[in-house]
Structure formats: C-alpha cells, structure tokens
Design an enzyme around this catalytic site. Structure first.
Site, PDB file in Angstrom:
ATOM      1  N   LYS A 105       0.833  -1.199   0.000  1.00  0.00           N
ATOM      2  CA  LYS A 105       0.000   0.000   0.000  1.00  0.00           C
ATOM      3  C   LYS A 105       0.877   1.262   0.000  1.00  0.00           C
ATOM      4  CE  LYS A 105      -3.915  -2.108   2.490  1.00  0.00           C
ATOM      5  NZ  LYS A 105      -4.723  -1.999   3.732  1.00  0.00           N
TER       6      LYS A 105
ATOM      7  N   TYR B 234     -12.625  -1.918  -2.919  1.00  0.00           N
ATOM      8  CA  TYR B 234     -13.107  -1.893  -1.532  1.00  0.00           C
ATOM      9  C   TYR B 234     -14.640  -1.803  -1.451  1.00  0.00           C
ATOM     10  CZ  TYR B 234      -8.382  -1.535   0.450  1.00  0.00           C
ATOM     11  OH  TYR B 234      -7.082  -1.797   0.863  1.00  0.00           O
TER      12      TYR B 234
ATOM     13  N   PHE C 192     -14.899   4.126   8.148  1.00  0.00           N
ATOM     14  CA  PHE C 192     -13.521   4.359   7.692  1.00  0.00           C
ATOM     15  C   PHE C 192     -13.399   4.387   6.164  1.00  0.00           C
ATOM     16  CE2 PHE C 192     -14.040  -0.228   8.357  1.00  0.00           C
ATOM     17  CZ  PHE C 192     -13.554  -0.766   7.179  1.00  0.00           C
TER      18      PHE C 192
ATOM     19  N   ARG D 148      -2.131 -14.325   4.095  1.00  0.00           N
ATOM     20  CA  ARG D 148      -2.781 -13.575   5.184  1.00  0.00           C
ATOM     21  C   ARG D 148      -1.990 -13.752   6.487  1.00  0.00           C
ATOM     22  NH1 ARG D 148      -7.093  -9.915   4.254  1.00  0.00           N
ATOM     23  NH2 ARG D 148      -7.929 -10.476   6.279  1.00  0.00           N
TER      24      ARG D 148
ATOM     25  N   THR E 196      -5.457  -7.428  10.551  1.00  0.00           N
ATOM     26  CA  THR E 196      -5.714  -6.069  10.059  1.00  0.00           C
ATOM     27  C   THR E 196      -5.145  -5.004  11.005  1.00  0.00           C
ATOM     28  OG1 THR E 196      -7.776  -6.956   9.171  1.00  0.00           O
ATOM     29  CG2 THR E 196      -7.559  -4.563   9.196  1.00  0.00           C
TER      30      THR E 196
ATOM     31  N   ARG F 109       2.553  -6.743   9.227  1.00  0.00           N
ATOM     32  CA  ARG F 109       1.828  -5.653   9.888  1.00  0.00           C
ATOM     33  C   ARG F 109       2.301  -5.450  11.327  1.00  0.00           C
ATOM     34  NH1 ARG F 109      -4.130  -7.127   7.354  1.00  0.00           N
ATOM     35  NH2 ARG F 109      -4.077  -5.638   5.626  1.00  0.00           N
TER      36      ARG F 109
ATOM     37  N   ASN G 236      -1.534   0.074   7.303  1.00  0.00           N
ATOM     38  CA  ASN G 236      -1.080  -1.287   7.651  1.00  0.00           C
ATOM     39  C   ASN G 236      -0.321  -1.979   6.520  1.00  0.00           C
ATOM     40  OD1 ASN G 236      -3.280  -1.832   6.065  1.00  0.00           O
ATOM     41  ND2 ASN G 236      -4.423  -2.981   7.618  1.00  0.00           N
TER      42      ASN G 236
ATOM     43  N   HIS H   4      -1.883  -5.250   1.466  1.00  0.00           N
ATOM     44  CA  HIS H   4      -3.202  -5.849   1.224  1.00  0.00           C
ATOM     45  C   HIS H   4      -3.020  -7.272   0.744  1.00  0.00           C
ATOM     46  CE1 HIS H   4      -7.288  -6.519  -0.211  1.00  0.00           C
ATOM     47  NE2 HIS H   4      -6.711  -7.128  -1.241  1.00  0.00           N
TER      48      HIS H   4
ATOM     49  N   GLU I 134     -10.205  -9.671  -7.393  1.00  0.00           N
ATOM     50  CA  GLU I 134      -9.210  -8.595  -7.290  1.00  0.00           C
ATOM     51  C   GLU I 134      -8.146  -8.707  -8.378  1.00  0.00           C
ATOM     52  OE1 GLU I 134      -7.987  -8.980  -3.189  1.00  0.00           O
ATOM     53  OE2 GLU I 134      -9.868  -8.135  -2.454  1.00  0.00           O
TER      54      GLU I 134
END
Ligand code: IDP
Ligand code: MG
Length: 150
Positions: free
Chosen positions: A9, A49, A57, A85, A91, A102, A112, A115, A126
């Site tokens: 990100k 998203y 948020f 993940r 998250t 993270r 964070n 993704h 995606e």
C-alpha cells in the site's frame, strides 16, 4: 495452484519497504507471476473496496489507497490465500502476530502496509480488477516447483 492478489500500500511504498514485503513472499517459496507499480484511481479503489462502502472508515480508506502508488502483485502457491494472510498479519497491527509484516512494521490499521485477498473468490475478483491477461509472466519454475521435482 492457487493465486492471490497482494499489494504494497502507499505507506509501504513511501517508507521504502517494498523489498521487505516481497522478501517475505519469496522466502516462503511462493511464485511471483505478475507485478507493477501503479496509481490507484478513485474508481478502481471503490471497486476494490466495495464491501466496505458505508463503513465509517471508507472515505479515509479510499483517500489512503489513492494517495501514492501501490505495488500490485499476484503470487501463486499452495493455499497461498491463507498463507499470505498469515505472513501479512491481522488487520490491526497491534494484535497481529509478531513476525508478520503488519506487526513488524505498523502501528495503526489505516496504515497497515499491505493488502492480501481474504478468500479464493476475492482473489479471483481482485486479480481481474488489477491485471490483464497479458501482464502475467509465469513461464519459469519457482524454487518450490524445483524442490518438488526432487
Ligand atoms: P484486511 O486488509 O485485513 O482484509 P479489511 O477489513 O478488509 O482488512 O479492511 C480493509 C482495509 O481497511 C484494512 O486493511 C485497513 O487499512 C482499513 N481498515 C479496516 N478497518 C478499519 C478501521 O476500523 N479503521 C481504519 N481503517 C480500517
Ligand atoms: Mg480485506
């Protein structure tokens, strides 16, 4: 073989930890099959998203993901969606497992670093949003594939 969509990100790009993120997927012996540095448009961000539209948020999330380039990638491997993940961590960086990206690099949820798709169906969706068919390069063997040959 499963595929997942991973992105460094904007905060990760600006901090200069693109290599640190990639390293963790490489050392797991996952196979990189597509990658590009790109600016996410508000339109692409809202598609990516879509599940978060209406959440408190959401506006900040769209601002964040469009604030600077991302590095978009597709990684391939055995159960890579779940494995990636774990490498990323939860998250919320403060509750992510120590050793995850993270936990090791982040403090707050809205920065964070990384993704990763949360399911095989999200991954397919995606990957289709971020990549065209002609952007894949998978005509080589990853170290995992070499090891499997014995
Ligand atoms: P994930 O990235 O771990 O899959 P999601 O729940 O899909 O988490 O949320 C997408 C992104 O939105 C998160 O990575 C984080 O950057 C941001 N986010 C999620 N929940 C919050 C929140 O409560 N406050 C601020 N940002 C959030
Ligand atoms: Mg998610």
């Amino acid at each position: 073989m499963e595929r997942t969509f991973i992105a460094v990100k904007p905060d990760g790009v600006k901090r200069g930890i693109i290599g640190e993120v990639i390293k963790r997927f490489e050392q797991k012996t996952y196979k990189l099959v597509a990658m590009k540095l790109m600016q996410v448009t508000p339109e692409l961000a809202s598609k990516h998203y879509a599940e978060h539209i209406g959440k408190p948020f959401y506006e900040g999330l769209i601002e964040y993901i469009t604030s600077a380039p991302i590095v978009a990638m597709v990684w391939e491997g055995v159960d890579v969606v779940e494995g990636a993940r774990h490498i990323m961590g939860a998250t919320k960086p403060n509750t992510a497992d120590v050793g995850s990206i993270r936990a090791d690099f982040g403090q707050v949820m809205n920065m964070n670093i990384v993704h990763g798709s949360d399911s095989v169906s999200s991954a397919e969706r995606e990957i289709g949003l971020f990549f065209n068919e002609n952007e894949f390069c998978d005509n080589y063997k990853s170290m995992y594939e070499v090891l499997c040959e014995g």
